[in-house]
Scaffold this motif. Structure first.
Motif, short mmCIF file in Angstrom:
data_model
loop_
_atom_site.label_atom_id
_atom_site.label_comp_id
_atom_site.label_asym_id
_atom_site.label_seq_id
_atom_site.Cartn_x
_atom_site.Cartn_y
_atom_site.Cartn_z
N GLU A 206 0.84 -1.21 0.00
CA GLU A 206 0.00 0.00 0.00
C GLU A 206 0.87 1.26 0.00
OE1 GLU A 206 -2.64 0.40 3.27
OE2 GLU A 206 -4.36 -0.24 2.10
N ASP A 210 1.08 4.60 -2.77
CA ASP A 210 0.47 5.74 -2.10
C ASP A 210 1.38 6.97 -2.13
OD1 ASP A 210 -0.29 7.56 -0.13
OD2 ASP A 210 0.03 6.16 1.52
N LEU A 420 -10.33 3.99 2.31
CA LEU A 420 -9.67 4.19 1.01
C LEU A 420 -10.70 4.76 0.03
CD1 LEU A 420 -7.87 0.77 1.09
CD2 LEU A 420 -6.70 2.94 1.09
N GLU A 438 -7.81 7.41 -4.40
CA GLU A 438 -7.27 6.17 -3.83
C GLU A 438 -7.72 4.93 -4.61
OE1 GLU A 438 -6.49 7.14 0.84
OE2 GLU A 438 -8.58 7.16 0.19
N ARG A 442 -7.54 0.66 -4.45
CA ARG A 442 -8.72 -0.20 -4.62
C ARG A 442 -8.49 -1.27 -5.69
NH1 ARG A 442 -11.04 5.00 -3.70
NH2 ARG A 442 -11.54 5.41 -5.87
#
Ligand code: FES
Ligand SMILES: [Fe+2]
Length: 454
Positions: A206, A210, A420, A438, A442
């Motif tokens: 993640e 990000d 998210l 985000e 997903r």
């Protein structure tokens, strides 16, 4: 109404409310980890190593992938193989060296000897066995599937898996843009970094997807970078080297709040769903890139050579691809646990958890084989400066995700969910076009849930 992507306990989306949430249990629960091992890591293609690590016939490396110990080697006839590092006699460790060159491997427990092609060659107590006992069925066990794409070798524990090429889908184009940075071939710089992080493997994946943490978590780096850019611009001016083509003010202020927010809201497509749970995103780069963008924070002595590397790339791959390859940072996240980050250098990183709250991280750096020693030195400095385990980037990321992991301990008490939801709009819930969305995460979580539910 909630629209569950899978079991209501793990990932849920409510389009009307504009929410997408992941249960914090998925980072702490042993049952979830056991299911991941069975349903993801035994079925997906997993990065094992790079072709350049096996430079000659007989070269070998012992490598851990998905918690299993393997021998990754090029046999004496030149064929790349991956065997379980496990003796067919009574399970002894066949190879205890990290790397080297060998035509045979001798198990240290009772001395059985195997060829570099895995065949059983010697049983010291052979006379105690019936004739013909030393045969192919007692050779080292091959990993069920082994395939490569442009020098990146992957294994699969599922003999019936789709081909690696189909699995990688849109990620192949991004790998091409890494590999084509060399006129000859890319090579792993010898060595690498293995370290443990006290957090679940998915938190690192993640983190790689990000960019939203960058401004807050890495602020120290940006302050340092701004100082280095200012000092470097003055140094270049003193040496009569032009920095006119750089917006050094913007560069020095890169990621300062206003500029960063503007990037997050841009409608320019910079984030891509590559299929099969893979994603990538690009940034217009505002720092030096070893391929092939000099920056005022770097010594002017590198400028002419990097400009020449760029010109050669334009001639080789065309202006548009060269511009994308040299002037943009690229983050490529390949499901489930491989990150290829091309910014301050090229990092290849995998992560795997044996226990929910910890992971083993393995990192390597890749470089064009023909790169000059001077630029290689600059590349390694740039790489370690930000991406190294003691650089500006990695320790801050580790602190951020370890703190989150500690916080999840209470998740079972209060039923916590991670949010998210940025960009979940009723008209396009999987939207990830805008940089600020985000949807990029997903893409991963939807595929993750699909595997676990199947
Ligand atoms: S376990 Fe390897 S020789 Fe016995
Ligand atoms: Fe980070």
């Amino acid at each position: 109404m909630d629209q569950y992507v899978g079991t209501p306990l793990e990932v849920r989306m409510d389009k009307d409310a504009g929410t997408f949430q992941v249960s914090r249990r998925v980072f702490t629960d042993q049952d979830v980890l056991d299911r991941e091992h069975e349903k993801i890591f035994q079925r997906c293609w997993l990065y094992c190593g790079h072709d350049s690590e096996l430079a000659e016939p007989g070269s070998f490396i012992t490598r851990t992938v998905a918690g299993r110990d393997f021998i990754f080697n090029r046999d004496t006839r030149g064929k790349v193989q991956v065997f379980y590092n496990l003796c067919t006699h009574r399970g002894g460790r066949v190879c205890r060296e990290k790397s080297g060159k060998a035509s045979t491997f001798q198990c240290f427990y009772h001395g059985w000897v195997f060829g570099s092609d895995g065949s059983l060659r010697v049983i010291p107590q052979e006379g105690a066995y019936p004739e013909g006992y030393k045969n192919d069925s007692r050779g080292l066990v091959h990993v069920p599937r082994l395939e490569q794409y442009r020098g990146f070798w992957f294994i699969n524990l599922d003999a019936n898996a789709v081909s690696l090429s189909d699995y990688l889908a849109g990620a192949k184009e991004y790998i091409d843009n890494i590999v084509d940075q060399s006129e000859i071939a890319m090579t792993i710089v010898p060595g690498g970094q293995n370290f443990q992080v006290d957090a679940n493997w998915k938190l690192w994946h993640e983190n790689g997807m990000d960019p939203f943490h960058v401004h807050s978590v890495h602020s120290t780096y940006f302050e340092y970078s701004a100082d280095a850019t200012k000092a470097g611009t003055e140094r270049a001016a003193a040496q009569g080297v032009s920095t006119a083509e750089f917006d050094t003010k913007a560069s020095a202020e890169v990621m300062m709040r206003g500029r960063y927010n503007a990037l997050m809201q841009t409608k320019t497509k910079l984030v891509y769903d590559l299929g099969n749970g893979h994603m990538a995103y690009d940034y217009p780069s505002t720092h030096g890139r070893p391929f092939a963008q000099w920056h005022p924070s770097w010594d002017p002595k590198y400028k002419a050579e990097l400009e020449h590397v760029y010109e050669k790339a334009v001639a080789r791959v065309g202006a548009e691809r060269a511009r994308k390859m040299a002037h943009f940072d690229h983050h490529i996240l390949i499901f489930p646990n491989l990150a290829i980050v091309d910014n301050h250098g090229i990092m290849i990183r995998t992560y795997f958890s044996k226990k929910p709250e910890e992971m083993l991280v393995q990192s390597w750096t890749l470089a064009p084989q023909e790169e000059s020693p001077e630029v290689r030195k600059l590349r390694l400095f740039s790489y370690m400066d930000f991406l190294g385990p003691a650089g500006f980037g990695t320790p801050d990321d580790v602190e951020a995700i370890e703190a989150a992991q500690r916080g999840y301990k209470g998740a079972e008490d209060y039923g916590g969910w991670n949010d998210l939801s940025a960009g979940v709009a009723p008209k396009d819930p999987m939207n990830f076009v805008k940089h600020g969305d985000e949807g990029r995460m997903r893409v991963f979580w939807t595929k993750w849930q699909e595997y676990l539910s199947s």
